[in-house]
Design a protein around this motif. Structure first.
Motif, PDB file in Angstrom:
ATOM      1  N   ASP A 128      46.993  35.906  41.146  1.00 28.80           N
ATOM      2  CA  ASP A 128      46.766  37.263  40.634  1.00 28.80           C
ATOM      3  C   ASP A 128      47.206  38.245  41.708  1.00 28.80           C
ATOM      4  OD1 ASP A 128      45.978  39.646  39.506  1.00 28.80           O
ATOM      5  OD2 ASP A 128      43.956  38.949  38.979  1.00 28.80           O
TER       6      ASP A 128
ATOM      7  N   THR B 268      47.805  41.540  40.985  1.00 36.77           N
ATOM      8  CA  THR B 268      47.601  42.864  40.407  1.00 36.77           C
ATOM      9  C   THR B 268      47.355  43.881  41.523  1.00 36.77           C
ATOM     10  OG1 THR B 268      46.632  41.860  38.425  1.00 36.77           O
ATOM     11  CG2 THR B 268      46.227  44.213  38.786  1.00 36.77           C
TER      12      THR B 268
ATOM     13  N   ARG C 259      41.540  39.102  48.221  1.00 34.93           N
ATOM     14  CA  ARG C 259      41.630  40.453  47.682  1.00 34.93           C
ATOM     15  C   ARG C 259      41.754  41.460  48.818  1.00 34.93           C
ATOM     16  NH1 ARG C 259      36.356  41.104  45.415  1.00 34.93           N
ATOM     17  NH2 ARG C 259      35.943  39.152  46.487  1.00 34.93           N
TER      18      ARG C 259
ATOM     19  N   ARG D 218      44.698  40.337  44.565  1.00 31.57           N
ATOM     20  CA  ARG D 218      44.671  41.688  44.011  1.00 31.57           C
ATOM     21  C   ARG D 218      44.585  42.695  45.148  1.00 31.57           C
ATOM     22  NH1 ARG D 218      39.687  41.444  40.298  1.00 31.57           N
ATOM     23  NH2 ARG D 218      39.171  39.834  41.809  1.00 31.57           N
TER      24      ARG D 218
END
Length: 186
Positions: free
Chosen positions: A163, A165, A125, A145
């Motif tokens: 992921d 995002t 992340r 993310r």
């Protein structure tokens, strides 16, 4: 366990002795030759490993919070299940590294080489990967993310079920990149 000096650490590595589980936090191993060293489960928090040669080293389950590894050679190293916040690996060589399940939120990998690296299931992340080389790398089921991948080369990399995002992919090279079932792409 007594804290080891730089010289003691380097002597152990030269003799092929394991440093698994050792507390090496704050150690200054900058520019050291640590090829093939065993740091499994070692505490390397806030260690200085700038330009260290850690090719083929075993860092599985190591603690790396705020480790300064700028310009290090980690080619073919093992970082599976290692963890650390704010690790600086800018301009480092992580070619062929195995980092399955690694947890490195907010890691700095700007300009680093991660070709053929395996980051399956990694927590990256808010990773800073600007200008990084990720050709043929594997990020399947990784948490990216908020990752910053501006001007990175993702050619033939795999991000299956990752992921992404909030990730920024501006001007990234995406030739042959696999985003099958990846989240967060528009």
């Amino acid at each position: 366990m007594a804290i080891l000096t730089r010289e003691q650490i380097l002597e152990k590595v030269a003799r092929g002795e394991s440093l698994a589980g050792f507390d090496l936090s704050n150690a200054d191993l900058s520019y050291a030759v640590l090829k093939g060293a065993n740091f499994t489960g070692a505490d390397l928090r806030e260690a200085h490993l700038q330009n260290a040669n850690m090719e083929g080293a075993d860092l599985r389950q190591a603690k790396l919070d705020r480790a300064f590894m700028f310009g290090s050679n980690l080619r073919n190293a093992r970082l599976d299940a290692a963890e650390g916040v704010d690790v600086n690996l800018q301009d480092s060589n992580l070619e062929g590294v195995s980092a399955r399940g690694v947890r490195l939120p907010h890691v700095a990998l700007l300009g680093s080489t991660l070709e053929r690296a395996d980051f399956t299931g990694a927590d990256l992340r808010d990773a800073r990967l600007k200008r990084a080389h990720l050709r043929h790398a594997k990020f399947d089921e990784a948490d990216l993310r908020g990752a910053h991948l501006v001007r990175s080369d993702l050619s033939d990399a795999s991000f299956r079920r990752a992921d992404l995002t909030g990730a920024v992919l501006t001007n990234a090279i995406l030739d042959g990149t696999d985003f099958t079932e990846a989240k967060g792409l528009s």
